[in-house]
Design a protein around this motif. Structure first.
Motif, PDB file in Angstrom:
ATOM      1  N   THR A  85     -30.635 -40.034  14.824  1.00 24.03           N
ATOM      2  CA  THR A  85     -31.786 -39.827  13.937  1.00 24.03           C
ATOM      3  C   THR A  85     -31.421 -40.225  12.511  1.00 24.03           C
ATOM      4  O   THR A  85     -32.178 -40.938  11.843  1.00 24.03           O
ATOM      5  CB  THR A  85     -32.262 -38.366  13.997  1.00 24.03           C
ATOM      6  OG1 THR A  85     -32.568 -38.037  15.348  1.00 24.03           O
ATOM      7  CG2 THR A  85     -33.496 -38.150  13.137  1.00 24.03           C
ATOM      8  N   ILE A  89     -33.145 -43.375  10.383  1.00 26.67           N
ATOM      9  CA  ILE A  89     -33.794 -43.167   9.081  1.00 26.67           C
ATOM     10  C   ILE A  89     -33.131 -44.031   8.017  1.00 26.67           C
ATOM     11  O   ILE A  89     -33.802 -44.722   7.243  1.00 26.67           O
ATOM     12  CB  ILE A  89     -33.769 -41.671   8.693  1.00 26.67           C
ATOM     13  CG1 ILE A  89     -34.669 -40.869   9.639  1.00 26.67           C
ATOM     14  CG2 ILE A  89     -34.198 -41.482   7.233  1.00 26.67           C
ATOM     15  CD1 ILE A  89     -34.526 -39.360   9.511  1.00 26.67           C
ATOM     16  N   THR A 101     -38.000 -47.509  14.898  1.00 32.28           N
ATOM     17  CA  THR A 101     -37.150 -47.040  15.984  1.00 32.28           C
ATOM     18  C   THR A 101     -37.873 -45.876  16.640  1.00 32.28           C
ATOM     19  O   THR A 101     -38.120 -44.861  16.001  1.00 32.28           O
ATOM     20  CB  THR A 101     -35.773 -46.581  15.469  1.00 32.28           C
ATOM     21  OG1 THR A 101     -35.163 -47.666  14.772  1.00 32.28           O
ATOM     22  CG2 THR A 101     -34.882 -46.142  16.626  1.00 32.28           C
ATOM     23  N   TYR A 117     -32.073 -32.499  14.543  1.00 29.15           N
ATOM     24  CA  TYR A 117     -32.678 -33.826  14.424  1.00 29.15           C
ATOM     25  C   TYR A 117     -34.162 -33.734  14.104  1.00 29.15           C
ATOM     26  O   TYR A 117     -34.693 -34.543  13.356  1.00 29.15           O
ATOM     27  CB  TYR A 117     -32.432 -34.681  15.672  1.00 29.15           C
ATOM     28  CG  TYR A 117     -32.737 -33.992  16.984  1.00 29.15           C
ATOM     29  CD1 TYR A 117     -34.001 -34.020  17.541  1.00 29.15           C
ATOM     30  CD2 TYR A 117     -31.736 -33.302  17.668  1.00 29.15           C
ATOM     31  CE1 TYR A 117     -34.275 -33.388  18.736  1.00 29.15           C
ATOM     32  CE2 TYR A 117     -32.001 -32.673  18.864  1.00 29.15           C
ATOM     33  CZ  TYR A 117     -33.274 -32.710  19.391  1.00 29.15           C
ATOM     34  OH  TYR A 117     -33.549 -32.078  20.582  1.00 29.15           O
ATOM     35  N   SER A 121     -36.082 -34.973  10.622  1.00 31.31           N
ATOM     36  CA  SER A 121     -37.289 -35.811  10.688  1.00 31.31           C
ATOM     37  C   SER A 121     -38.414 -35.218   9.846  1.00 31.31           C
ATOM     38  O   SER A 121     -39.134 -35.944   9.166  1.00 31.31           O
ATOM     39  CB  SER A 121     -37.755 -35.965  12.139  1.00 31.31           C
ATOM     40  OG  SER A 121     -36.769 -36.612  12.895  1.00 31.31           O
ATOM     41  N   ARG A 122     -38.572 -33.903   9.898  1.00 26.62           N
ATOM     42  CA  ARG A 122     -39.625 -33.256   9.107  1.00 26.62           C
ATOM     43  C   ARG A 122     -39.350 -33.350   7.611  1.00 26.62           C
ATOM     44  O   ARG A 122     -40.279 -33.314   6.812  1.00 26.62           O
ATOM     45  CB  ARG A 122     -39.781 -31.791   9.520  1.00 26.62           C
ATOM     46  CG  ARG A 122     -40.633 -31.612  10.766  1.00 26.62           C
ATOM     47  CD  ARG A 122     -41.043 -30.160  10.967  1.00 26.62           C
ATOM     48  NE  ARG A 122     -39.872 -29.279  11.028  1.00 26.62           N
ATOM     49  CZ  ARG A 122     -39.080 -29.145  12.091  1.00 26.62           C
ATOM     50  NH1 ARG A 122     -39.324 -29.832  13.178  1.00 26.62           N
ATOM     51  NH2 ARG A 122     -38.053 -28.320  12.065  1.00 26.62           N
ATOM     52  N   CYS A 124     -38.372 -35.940   6.147  1.00 28.75           N
ATOM     53  CA  CYS A 124     -38.658 -37.331   5.757  1.00 28.75           C
ATOM     54  C   CYS A 124     -40.021 -37.769   6.295  1.00 28.75           C
ATOM     55  O   CYS A 124     -40.111 -38.746   7.042  1.00 28.75           O
ATOM     56  CB  CYS A 124     -37.572 -38.255   6.303  1.00 28.75           C
ATOM     57  SG  CYS A 124     -35.911 -37.846   5.798  1.00 28.75           S
ATOM     58  N   MET A 127     -41.032 -41.370   6.353  1.00 27.17           N
ATOM     59  CA  MET A 127     -40.275 -42.267   7.232  1.00 27.17           C
ATOM     60  C   MET A 127     -40.440 -41.934   8.715  1.00 27.17           C
ATOM     61  O   MET A 127     -40.230 -42.785   9.557  1.00 27.17           O
ATOM     62  CB  MET A 127     -38.777 -42.190   6.910  1.00 27.17           C
ATOM     63  CG  MET A 127     -38.389 -42.521   5.498  1.00 27.17           C
ATOM     64  SD  MET A 127     -38.431 -44.270   5.154  1.00 27.17           S
ATOM     65  CE  MET A 127     -37.110 -44.847   6.159  1.00 27.17           C
ATOM     66  N   CYS A 128     -40.756 -40.668   9.015  1.00 23.83           N
ATOM     67  CA  CYS A 128     -40.751 -40.203  10.403  1.00 23.83           C
ATOM     68  C   CYS A 128     -42.099 -39.621  10.803  1.00 23.83           C
ATOM     69  O   CYS A 128     -42.686 -38.847  10.056  1.00 23.83           O
ATOM     70  CB  CYS A 128     -39.693 -39.117  10.597  1.00 23.83           C
ATOM     71  SG  CYS A 128     -38.028 -39.634  10.154  1.00 23.83           S
ATOM     72  N   LYS A 129     -42.528 -39.966  11.980  1.00 20.89           N
ATOM     73  CA  LYS A 129     -43.774 -39.439  12.536  1.00 20.89           C
ATOM     74  C   LYS A 129     -43.517 -38.968  13.956  1.00 20.89           C
ATOM     75  O   LYS A 129     -42.865 -39.663  14.735  1.00 20.89           O
ATOM     76  CB  LYS A 129     -44.873 -40.512  12.574  1.00 20.89           C
ATOM     77  CG  LYS A 129     -45.175 -41.137  11.247  1.00 20.89           C
ATOM     78  CD  LYS A 129     -45.830 -40.179  10.305  1.00 20.89           C
ATOM     79  CE  LYS A 129     -46.130 -40.870   8.979  1.00 20.89           C
ATOM     80  NZ  LYS A 129     -46.003 -40.009   7.846  1.00 20.89           N
ATOM     81  N   PHE A 130     -44.013 -37.796  14.282  1.00 17.20           N
ATOM     82  CA  PHE A 130     -43.963 -37.324  15.660  1.00 17.20           C
ATOM     83  C   PHE A 130     -45.187 -37.908  16.347  1.00 17.20           C
ATOM     84  O   PHE A 130     -46.317 -37.652  15.941  1.00 17.20           O
ATOM     85  CB  PHE A 130     -44.000 -35.789  15.721  1.00 17.20           C
ATOM     86  CG  PHE A 130     -42.716 -35.156  15.273  1.00 17.20           C
ATOM     87  CD1 PHE A 130     -41.667 -34.982  16.176  1.00 17.20           C
ATOM     88  CD2 PHE A 130     -42.543 -34.758  13.963  1.00 17.20           C
ATOM     89  CE1 PHE A 130     -40.477 -34.411  15.766  1.00 17.20           C
ATOM     90  CE2 PHE A 130     -41.354 -34.194  13.550  1.00 17.20           C
ATOM     91  CZ  PHE A 130     -40.315 -34.012  14.454  1.00 17.20           C
TER      92      PHE A 130
END
Length: 159
Positions: A85, A89, A101, A117, A121-122, A124, A127-130
């Motif tokens: 992860t 990022i 990714t 991980y 993610s939360r 950022c 940068m990060c989407k669930f």
């Protein structure tokens, strides 16, 4: 970590999942696979074992930045998933090309708040989407073709 123990955390995604990412997300790279479990429809894949070069693998997914559109399904080991992860990022943050990714990670006990991980993610959200969750009763992993160790049984998922 003992290689046999580490290998026991391996899970092989069903081909319909990798096919969907190829078709709908234009994924062309598979990170953290092996010659025995990678989807041959991906022109590029990364293995942690240098010997896999003879099978066309790139080695050590962490030795270069993730770039382009890739799928990453690391072994289900907390530290490895966190490293993957972080690397995804960082790679996206410094990339000058379009990079996505798609990480496929477990949600232990249906609670992503305790996973390092997921916490990362939360932190950022830019940068990060669930994107979604696959319920455990709807996901049947492919059989691991290289696991034949009687002393260390292949661990079963429990989420």
């Amino acid at each position: 970590m003992n290689k046999k123990i580490k290998d026991s955390f391996a899970r092989i995604l069903p081909s319909y999942i990798t096919a969907a990412f190829q078709k709908w997300a234009l994924v062309t790279k598979e990170k953290m696979a092996s010659p025995l479990d990678h989807d041959p429809k991906f022109p590029h894949y990364w293995s942690e074992h240098p010997r896999d070069k003879v099978f066309g693998a790139n080695t050590n997914a962490f030795s270069s930045r993730f770039s382009g559109f890739s799928i990453c399904h690391p072994i289900y080991h907390e530290n490895t998933m966190l490293l993957a992860t972080k690397h995804a990022i960082y790679s996206a943050a410094v990339s000058t090309e379009e990079t996505a990714t798609f990480m496929l990670l477990p949600s232990w006990n249906k609670d992503m708040t305790t996973n390092p991980y997921a916490s990362l993610s939360r932190k950022c959200p830019h940068m990060c989407k669930f994107l979604g969750t696959i319920p455990s009763n709807q996901l049947q992993y492919a059989k691991v073709p290289f696991w034949n160790n009687i002393q260390i049984p292949l661990s079963k998922h429990s989420w």
